[in-house]
Design an enzyme around this catalytic site. Structure first.
Site, mmCIF file in Angstrom:
data_model
loop_
_atom_site.group_PDB
_atom_site.id
_atom_site.type_symbol
_atom_site.label_atom_id
_atom_site.label_comp_id
_atom_site.label_asym_id
_atom_site.label_seq_id
_atom_site.Cartn_x
_atom_site.Cartn_y
_atom_site.Cartn_z
ATOM 1 N N LYS A 143 0.806 -1.223 0.000
ATOM 2 C CA LYS A 143 0.000 0.000 0.000
ATOM 3 C C LYS A 143 0.835 1.267 0.000
ATOM 4 O O LYS A 143 0.362 2.335 -0.381
ATOM 5 C CB LYS A 143 -0.965 -0.003 1.189
ATOM 6 C CG LYS A 143 -1.998 -1.103 1.019
ATOM 7 C CD LYS A 143 -3.262 -0.871 1.783
ATOM 8 C CE LYS A 143 -4.318 -1.836 1.291
ATOM 9 N NZ LYS A 143 -5.112 -2.448 2.284
ATOM 10 N N LYS B 212 -6.233 -10.332 -5.768
ATOM 11 C CA LYS B 212 -7.296 -10.539 -4.781
ATOM 12 C C LYS B 212 -8.500 -9.648 -5.072
ATOM 13 O O LYS B 212 -8.335 -8.500 -5.457
ATOM 14 C CB LYS B 212 -6.707 -10.201 -3.400
ATOM 15 C CG LYS B 212 -7.589 -10.504 -2.234
ATOM 16 C CD LYS B 212 -7.010 -9.908 -0.958
ATOM 17 C CE LYS B 212 -7.267 -8.421 -0.888
ATOM 18 N NZ LYS B 212 -6.912 -7.803 0.397
ATOM 19 N N LYS C 61 -12.032 -4.469 -1.662
ATOM 20 C CA LYS C 61 -12.881 -3.275 -1.609
ATOM 21 C C LYS C 61 -12.210 -2.119 -2.316
ATOM 22 O O LYS C 61 -12.828 -1.356 -3.015
ATOM 23 C CB LYS C 61 -13.049 -2.827 -0.143
ATOM 24 C CG LYS C 61 -13.881 -3.733 0.686
ATOM 25 C CD LYS C 61 -14.092 -3.108 2.052
ATOM 26 C CE LYS C 61 -12.876 -3.190 2.930
ATOM 27 N NZ LYS C 61 -12.717 -4.394 3.702
HETATM 28 P P1 TYM Z 1 -10.479 -6.223 5.418
HETATM 29 O O1 TYM Z 1 -11.470 -5.211 5.836
HETATM 30 O O2 TYM Z 1 -9.608 -5.934 4.242
HETATM 31 O O3 TYM Z 1 -11.202 -7.578 5.136
HETATM 32 C C1 TYM Z 1 -12.111 -8.113 6.082
HETATM 33 C C2 TYM Z 1 -11.994 -9.625 6.105
HETATM 34 O O4 TYM Z 1 -12.290 -10.158 4.809
HETATM 35 C C3 TYM Z 1 -11.197 -10.973 4.367
HETATM 36 N N1 TYM Z 1 -11.056 -10.803 2.915
HETATM 37 C C4 TYM Z 1 -11.026 -11.806 2.030
HETATM 38 N N2 TYM Z 1 -11.127 -13.138 2.184
HETATM 39 C C5 TYM Z 1 -11.071 -13.896 1.060
HETATM 40 N N3 TYM Z 1 -10.918 -13.381 -0.191
HETATM 41 C C6 TYM Z 1 -10.818 -12.057 -0.398
HETATM 42 N N4 TYM Z 1 -10.682 -11.559 -1.621
HETATM 43 C C7 TYM Z 1 -10.872 -11.209 0.744
HETATM 44 N N5 TYM Z 1 -10.814 -9.853 0.911
HETATM 45 C C8 TYM Z 1 -10.918 -9.632 2.245
HETATM 46 C C9 TYM Z 1 -9.985 -10.444 5.096
HETATM 47 O O5 TYM Z 1 -8.955 -11.408 5.159
HETATM 48 C C10 TYM Z 1 -10.567 -10.104 6.440
HETATM 49 O O6 TYM Z 1 -10.651 -11.251 7.250
HETATM 50 N N6 TYM Z 1 -7.037 -5.486 8.916
HETATM 51 C C11 TYM Z 1 -8.299 -6.121 8.609
HETATM 52 C C12 TYM Z 1 -9.441 -5.648 9.468
HETATM 53 C C13 TYM Z 1 -9.172 -5.814 10.923
HETATM 54 C C14 TYM Z 1 -9.146 -7.033 11.636
HETATM 55 C C15 TYM Z 1 -8.889 -6.661 12.989
HETATM 56 C C16 TYM Z 1 -9.327 -8.368 11.274
HETATM 57 C C17 TYM Z 1 -8.953 -4.800 11.794
HETATM 58 N N7 TYM Z 1 -8.784 -5.308 13.054
HETATM 59 C C18 TYM Z 1 -8.801 -7.635 13.981
HETATM 60 C C19 TYM Z 1 -9.227 -9.325 12.274
HETATM 61 C C20 TYM Z 1 -8.967 -8.974 13.609
HETATM 62 C C21 TYM Z 1 -8.644 -5.819 7.161
HETATM 63 O O7 TYM Z 1 -8.157 -4.896 6.591
HETATM 64 O O8 TYM Z 1 -9.574 -6.645 6.651
#
Ligand code: TYM
Length: 321
Positions: free
Chosen positions: A110, A191, A194
């Site tokens: 990023k 991937k 969003k």
């Molecule tokens: P984020 O918001 O990018 O994504 C949320 C969750 O969705 C999963 N995910 C996916 N799984 C499979 N295929 C995909 N293409 C895909 N895109 C997203 C992510 O792996 C995630 O589980 N840093 C985290 C948010 C966060 C978090 C936490 C997660 C903040 N604090 C504490 C767990 C525990 C994030 O950016 O996820």
């Protein structure tokens, strides 16, 4: 003893099918066996350029969607409403090293080529570790891309415990067997995301059925005509088979499509049917904003109450109480 689980979702954009299959559906299933807490990580959305009004709207949308997807037997809240997240994040920043933060794959991706990299993008994993450790959880349902951040969380918990005494539970990431990494439909080697995917290749949870069908029918497939699961040589077809299997609940090898067209049609049907109840429930929940606000306020109050002890223990251990 009942296990505890936590996960969070960053409202940098509309939630996607990748979020649903990679983390939300596994989180829904975990409700049967664990005491679960889930949050919308709005503070994490401040790590990149953002628009305050849009962030507010997407935060509420994401929280409503989590409930609509079936996380209604868990405590669900908005991260910024619980100040302990940022307080604990600072204690963990004081436990973590610059070198390990700089090495995080997501930070490298990023920040690459950007002139204005927010400092919070670098320290982001300390806040994520705080999110998890605050709740003393055993399990963290996440997609494959969060594996490294959960590993770092474990390292920080172990280091803090070693330096200052047993304070944190050391958590474990749980990934779904299928769909831990859903790929973009137009670029099946990237991937579905969003913010980092393409709009044409990303299915959003609130996309109308016609858009879902259109995106899947136009998905990039691979050369040749054979339908088989082979992520290396056939990433496009393999991604569609994964979506179909995850949405229909059937194993990948139970499908025997003769053509890419037939595979796409059945995948589109399965995805539309998976999203239909979520969208219906989302409409119902959104129709009563006062009730929704009460649910989220109760979630935040519950989180404040549940994490107070841990916060006292962490402050004592590190010497600021
Ligand atoms: P984020 O918001 O990018 O994504 C949320 C969750 O969705 C999963 N995910 C996916 N799984 C499979 N295929 C995909 N293409 C895909 N895109 C997203 C992510 O792996 C995630 O589980 N840093 C985290 C948010 C966060 C978090 C936490 C997660 C903040 N604090 C504490 C767990 C525990 C994030 O950016 O996820």
């Amino acid at each position: 003893m009942t296990k505890r689980a936590f996960s969070a979702f960053k409202p940098t954009g509309h939630l996607t099918l990748g979020n649903l299959l990679g983390a939300i559906m596994p989180a829904v299933r975990l409700q049967d066996e664990a005491d679960c807490v889930y949050a919308v990580a709005d503070l994490h959305a401040l790590t990149v350029r953002h628009d305050p009004d849009r962030l507010r709207a997407r935060t509420l949308e994401a929280a409503t969607l989590l409930l609509a997807c079936g996380l209604d037997r868990s405590l669900v809240y908005i991260q910024s409403r619980v100040p302990a997240h940022t307080e604990l994040a600072y204690l963990l920043e004081s436990t973590a090293y610059f070198g390990e933060m700089r090495r995080m794959i997501q930070f490298k991706e990023k920040s690459a080529g950007q002139e204005e990299v927010r400092l919070s993008l670098l320290t982001y994993p300390a806040l994520m570790a705080a999110d998890i450790l605050l709740h003393r959880v055993d399990l963290v349902p996440v997609g494959e891309d969060q594996r490294q951040h959960v590993e770092l969380t474990r390292d920080l918990a172990l280091r803090f415990n070693r330096l200052y005494g047993q304070t944190f539970t050391v958590p474990e990431a749980v990934h779904p067997r299928l769909a831990a990494r859903v790929m973009d439909l137009t670029m099946p080697t990237a991937k579905m995301g969003k913010s980092d995917g393409s709009v044409a290749g990303t299915i959003y949870l609130l996309d109308p059925p016609a858009d879902v069908r259109h995106k899947i029918m136009r998905a990039v497939t691979d050369s040749g005509t054979e339908v088989r699961h082979d992520p290396r040589d056939k990433p496009g077809v393999s991604n569609l088979l994964t979506l179909l299997a995850a949405c229909s609940g059937r194993p990948i090898d139970s499908f025997a499509h003769q053509t890419y067209g037939a595979l796409k049609r059945e995948t589109a049907d399965a995805v539309v049917e998976t999203l239909r109840p979520v969208q219906e429930r989302y409409a119902e929940l959104s129709a009563d904003p006062a009730e929704l606000a009460r649910t989220l306020a109760a979630g935040a109050a519950g989180a404040v109450e549940r994490t107070a002890d841990l916060m006292v223990a962490a402050r004592r251990a590190i010497g600021v109480l």
